[in-house]
Write a protein that holds these residues in place. Structure first.
Motif, PDB file in Angstrom:
ATOM      1  N   ILE A  76       0.962  -1.194   0.007  1.00  0.00           N
ATOM      2  CA  ILE A  76       0.003  -0.277  -0.121  1.00  0.00           C
ATOM      3  C   ILE A  76       1.022   1.253   0.056  1.00  0.00           C
ATOM      4  N   ASP A  77       1.972   1.389   0.566  1.00  0.00           N
ATOM      5  CA  ASP A  77       2.878   2.411   0.930  1.00  0.00           C
ATOM      6  C   ASP A  77       3.415   2.628  -0.812  1.00  0.00           C
ATOM      7  N   ALA A  78       3.805   1.849  -1.311  1.00  0.00           N
ATOM      8  CA  ALA A  78       4.224   1.958  -2.660  1.00  0.00           C
ATOM      9  C   ALA A  78       3.306   2.293  -3.666  1.00  0.00           C
ATOM     10  N   LEU A  79       1.985   1.799  -3.516  1.00  0.00           N
ATOM     11  CA  LEU A  79       0.992   2.436  -4.369  1.00  0.00           C
ATOM     12  C   LEU A  79       0.753   3.653  -3.969  1.00  0.00           C
ATOM     13  N   ALA A  80       0.655   3.896  -2.721  1.00  0.00           N
ATOM     14  CA  ALA A  80       0.254   5.512  -2.492  1.00  0.00           C
ATOM     15  C   ALA A  80       1.046   6.542  -2.922  1.00  0.00           C
ATOM     16  N   ARG A  81       2.507   6.207  -2.848  1.00  0.00           N
ATOM     17  CA  ARG A  81       3.578   7.022  -3.439  1.00  0.00           C
ATOM     18  C   ARG A  81       3.214   7.154  -4.958  1.00  0.00           C
ATOM     19  N   LEU A  82       3.299   6.111  -5.760  1.00  0.00           N
ATOM     20  CA  LEU A  82       3.218   6.303  -7.138  1.00  0.00           C
ATOM     21  C   LEU A  82       1.832   7.089  -7.524  1.00  0.00           C
ATOM     22  N   VAL A  83       0.761   7.047  -6.826  1.00  0.00           N
ATOM     23  CA  VAL A  83      -0.413   7.723  -7.206  1.00  0.00           C
ATOM     24  C   VAL A  83      -0.200   9.096  -6.743  1.00  0.00           C
ATOM     25  N   ALA A  84       0.350   9.362  -5.719  1.00  0.00           N
ATOM     26  CA  ALA A  84       0.557  10.738  -5.115  1.00  0.00           C
ATOM     27  C   ALA A  84       1.564  11.549  -6.041  1.00  0.00           C
ATOM     28  N   GLU A  85       2.708  10.859  -6.533  1.00  0.00           N
ATOM     29  CA  GLU A  85       3.675  11.635  -7.351  1.00  0.00           C
ATOM     30  C   GLU A  85       3.536  11.611  -8.924  1.00  0.00           C
ATOM     31  N   TYR A  86       2.716  10.750  -9.333  1.00  0.00           N
ATOM     32  CA  TYR A  86       2.477  10.960 -10.944  1.00  0.00           C
ATOM     33  C   TYR A  86       1.241  10.668 -11.330  1.00  0.00           C
ATOM     34  N   ASP A  87       0.973  11.400 -12.578  1.00  0.00           N
ATOM     35  CA  ASP A  87      -0.290  10.938 -13.311  1.00  0.00           C
ATOM     36  C   ASP A  87      -0.571   9.429 -13.292  1.00  0.00           C
ATOM     37  N   PHE A  88      -1.577   8.870 -13.176  1.00  0.00           N
ATOM     38  CA  PHE A  88      -1.848   7.670 -13.056  1.00  0.00           C
ATOM     39  C   PHE A  88      -2.837   7.229 -13.542  1.00  0.00           C
ATOM     40  N   GLN A  89      -2.922   5.699 -13.708  1.00  0.00           N
ATOM     41  CA  GLN A  89      -4.093   4.828 -14.232  1.00  0.00           C
ATOM     42  C   GLN A  89      -3.904   3.747 -13.249  1.00  0.00           C
ATOM     43  N   LEU A  90      -5.092   3.007 -12.766  1.00  0.00           N
ATOM     44  CA  LEU A  90      -4.935   1.893 -11.808  1.00  0.00           C
ATOM     45  C   LEU A  90      -5.578   0.712 -12.842  1.00  0.00           C
ATOM     46  N   LYS A  91      -5.095  -0.222 -13.110  1.00  0.00           N
ATOM     47  CA  LYS A  91      -5.463  -1.165 -14.231  1.00  0.00           C
ATOM     48  C   LYS A  91      -5.343  -2.577 -13.562  1.00  0.00           C
ATOM     49  N   PHE A  92      -7.010  -2.936 -13.392  1.00  0.00           N
ATOM     50  CA  PHE A  92      -6.861  -4.319 -12.566  1.00  0.00           C
ATOM     51  C   PHE A  92      -7.291  -5.201 -13.775  1.00  0.00           C
ATOM     52  N   VAL A  93      -6.569  -6.408 -13.536  1.00  0.00           N
ATOM     53  CA  VAL A  93      -6.954  -7.628 -14.457  1.00  0.00           C
ATOM     54  C   VAL A  93      -7.927  -8.270 -13.618  1.00  0.00           C
ATOM     55  N   VAL A  94      -8.983  -8.293 -14.476  1.00  0.00           N
ATOM     56  CA  VAL A  94     -10.237  -9.028 -13.986  1.00  0.00           C
ATOM     57  C   VAL A  94     -10.974 -10.269 -14.696  1.00  0.00           C
ATOM     58  N   THR A  95     -10.950 -11.267 -14.111  1.00  0.00           N
ATOM     59  CA  THR A  95     -11.483 -12.460 -14.602  1.00  0.00           C
ATOM     60  C   THR A  95     -13.095 -12.758 -14.494  1.00  0.00           C
ATOM     61  N   ASP A  96     -13.641 -12.469 -13.450  1.00  0.00           N
ATOM     62  CA  ASP A  96     -14.896 -12.307 -13.230  1.00  0.00           C
ATOM     63  C   ASP A  96     -15.468 -11.540 -12.029  1.00  0.00           C
ATOM     64  N   ALA A  97     -16.738 -11.597 -11.526  1.00  0.00           N
ATOM     65  CA  ALA A  97     -17.106 -10.987 -10.321  1.00  0.00           C
ATOM     66  C   ALA A  97     -16.604 -11.058  -9.128  1.00  0.00           C
ATOM     67  N   ASP A  98     -16.012 -12.265  -8.967  1.00  0.00           N
ATOM     68  CA  ASP A  98     -15.195 -12.695  -7.745  1.00  0.00           C
ATOM     69  C   ASP A  98     -14.006 -11.695  -7.608  1.00  0.00           C
ATOM     70  N   ASP A  99     -13.501 -10.997  -8.462  1.00  0.00           N
ATOM     71  CA  ASP A  99     -12.303 -10.098  -8.132  1.00  0.00           C
ATOM     72  C   ASP A  99     -12.966  -8.705  -7.712  1.00  0.00           C
ATOM     73  N   MET A 100     -14.169  -8.334  -7.825  1.00  0.00           N
ATOM     74  CA  MET A 100     -14.545  -7.148  -7.570  1.00  0.00           C
ATOM     75  C   MET A 100     -14.653  -6.660  -6.067  1.00  0.00           C
ATOM     76  N   PRO A 101     -14.933  -7.421  -5.139  1.00  0.00           N
ATOM     77  CA  PRO A 101     -14.741  -7.188  -3.547  1.00  0.00           C
ATOM     78  C   PRO A 101     -13.222  -6.849  -3.216  1.00  0.00           C
ATOM     79  N   GLU A 102     -12.327  -7.438  -3.740  1.00  0.00           N
ATOM     80  CA  GLU A 102     -10.964  -7.219  -3.545  1.00  0.00           C
ATOM     81  C   GLU A 102     -10.778  -5.927  -4.042  1.00  0.00           C
ATOM     82  N   ILE A 103     -10.910  -5.801  -5.332  1.00  0.00           N
ATOM     83  CA  ILE A 103     -10.942  -4.292  -5.930  1.00  0.00           C
ATOM     84  C   ILE A 103     -11.406  -3.361  -5.148  1.00  0.00           C
TER      85      ILE A 103
END
Ligand SMILES: C[S@@+](CC[C@H](N)C(=O)[O-])C[C@H]1O[C@@H](n2cnc3c(N)ncnc32)[C@H](O)[C@@H]1O
Ligand SMILES: Nc1nc2[nH]cc(C(=O)O)c2c(=O)[nH]1
Ligand code: SF4
Ligand SMILES: [Mg+2]
Length: 264
Positions: free
Chosen positions: A172-199
């Motif tokens: 989480i710390d690395a993710l937080a720094r990346l989104v704070a310092e740069y223009d970003f997109q968060l791109k999740f690889v999704v197989t099915d609806a089971d992935d959504m609660p974790e996202i």
């Protein structure tokens, strides 16, 4: 057609996924270097040079770049050689990917050289490593539990990587720094609806940890699939999930166009 150089694919020094400090400061292990259309995310369709480094600290079972992670192969190229290949192309955009490109300290010097020459740089990263570099768009693809190479899904063994992958896939710390310092997109690889609660849970944690807003429109759902055949199974349900949850959908344009051909 994409063009490529003639990087040889002989196995070289293997990078097993340890963050490097001892590699040559002015060279990188290059798996492939090619001209194509950006296939994913908000810049989909933009002609770009792709620099694919070898070596990864994770082992997603579905990794579409098997020869950078599970079985890394590469030629060592100096930064001068890499920049010369890029300058010989018509591209204004460069995509630095892997494997995990931010494992390598020399990726910073490459990004600086590209920035000096006026290129737009995108870095494709799994979001587990922060580095300070001139990055125009950080394209972060945090890895969900469904990426873990369990014994049933391991493409090359019997689940030997599962524990390490599971322990390291989210920082989480690395993710937080990346989104704070740069223009970003968060791109999740999704197989099915089971992935959504974790996202949703990860986004809540990240929104709490980061100093910047993370609008839903910067969250992209990308269908899991390295081939046209597999995407035919996943893409419409992932599109439906994007509409249901209010996130953006991203195609995998290069797979539609060229299937799983190398250097595309
Ligand atoms: C090969 S990875 C390299 C960069 C970095 N290691 C990462 O995972 O973000 C490039 C992109 O391909 C995605 N990817 C890899 N295999 C995939 C698959 N089978 N289906 C959909 N996306 C995939 C990753 O999630 C990432 O966004
Ligand atoms: N055309 C094309 N677009 C891409 N966008 C991200 C890629 C990647 O492997 O990181 C990729 C890739 O491999 N090919
Ligand atoms: S993090 Fe990226 S390069 Fe590494 S195994 Fe997963 S998809 Fe492949
Ligand atoms: Mg790819």
């Amino acid at each position: 057609m994409p063009v490529s150089n003639s990087v040889d694919r002989e196995p070289g020094r293997e990078t097993d996924g340890e963050r490097s400090g001892d590699e040559s400061a002015d060279g990188l292990p290059i798996n492939e270097l090619f001209y194509s259309l950006q296939g994913e995310g908000i810049l989909a369709g933009v002609p770009s040079m792709f620099v694919r480094t070898s070596g990864c600290n994770l082992r997603c079972w579905f990794c579409d770049s098997y020869h950078t992670s599970w079985e890394p192969t590469h030629a060592w190229m100096s930064l001068e050689e890499i920049v010369a290949e890029i300058e010989a192309s018509d591209a204004d955009h460069v995509v630095l990917t892997g494997g995990e490109p931010l494992l390598h300290e020399a990726s910073v010097a490459l990004l600086e050289a590209l920035d000096d020459r006026g290129y737009h740089t995108t870095v494709e990263t799994n979001g587990t490593i922060y580095r300070d570099a001139p990055i125009d768009l950080v394209s972060v693809s945090p890895k969900l539990a469904s990426s873990t190479p369990t014994p049933e899904r391991d493409p090359s063994g019997e689940g030997e990587w599962a524990e390490r992958h599971e322990a390291d896939r989210i920082d989480i710390d690395a993710l937080a720094r990346l989104v704070a310092e740069y223009d970003f997109q968060l791109k999740f690889v999704v197989t099915d609806a089971d992935d959504m609660p974790e996202i949703l849970e990860l986004l809540a944690d990240l929104r709490a940890a980061a100093d910047v807003p993370i609008p839903d429109e910067d969250v992209l759902l990308m269908p899991e699939g390295a081939t046209r055949e597999r995407l035919a199974e996943t893409r419409s349900r992932v599109a439906d999930l994007a509409m249901e949850y209010g996130f953006r959908y991203t195609p995998r344009l290069h797979v539609d166009l060229w299937n799983d051909a190398p250097e595309t």
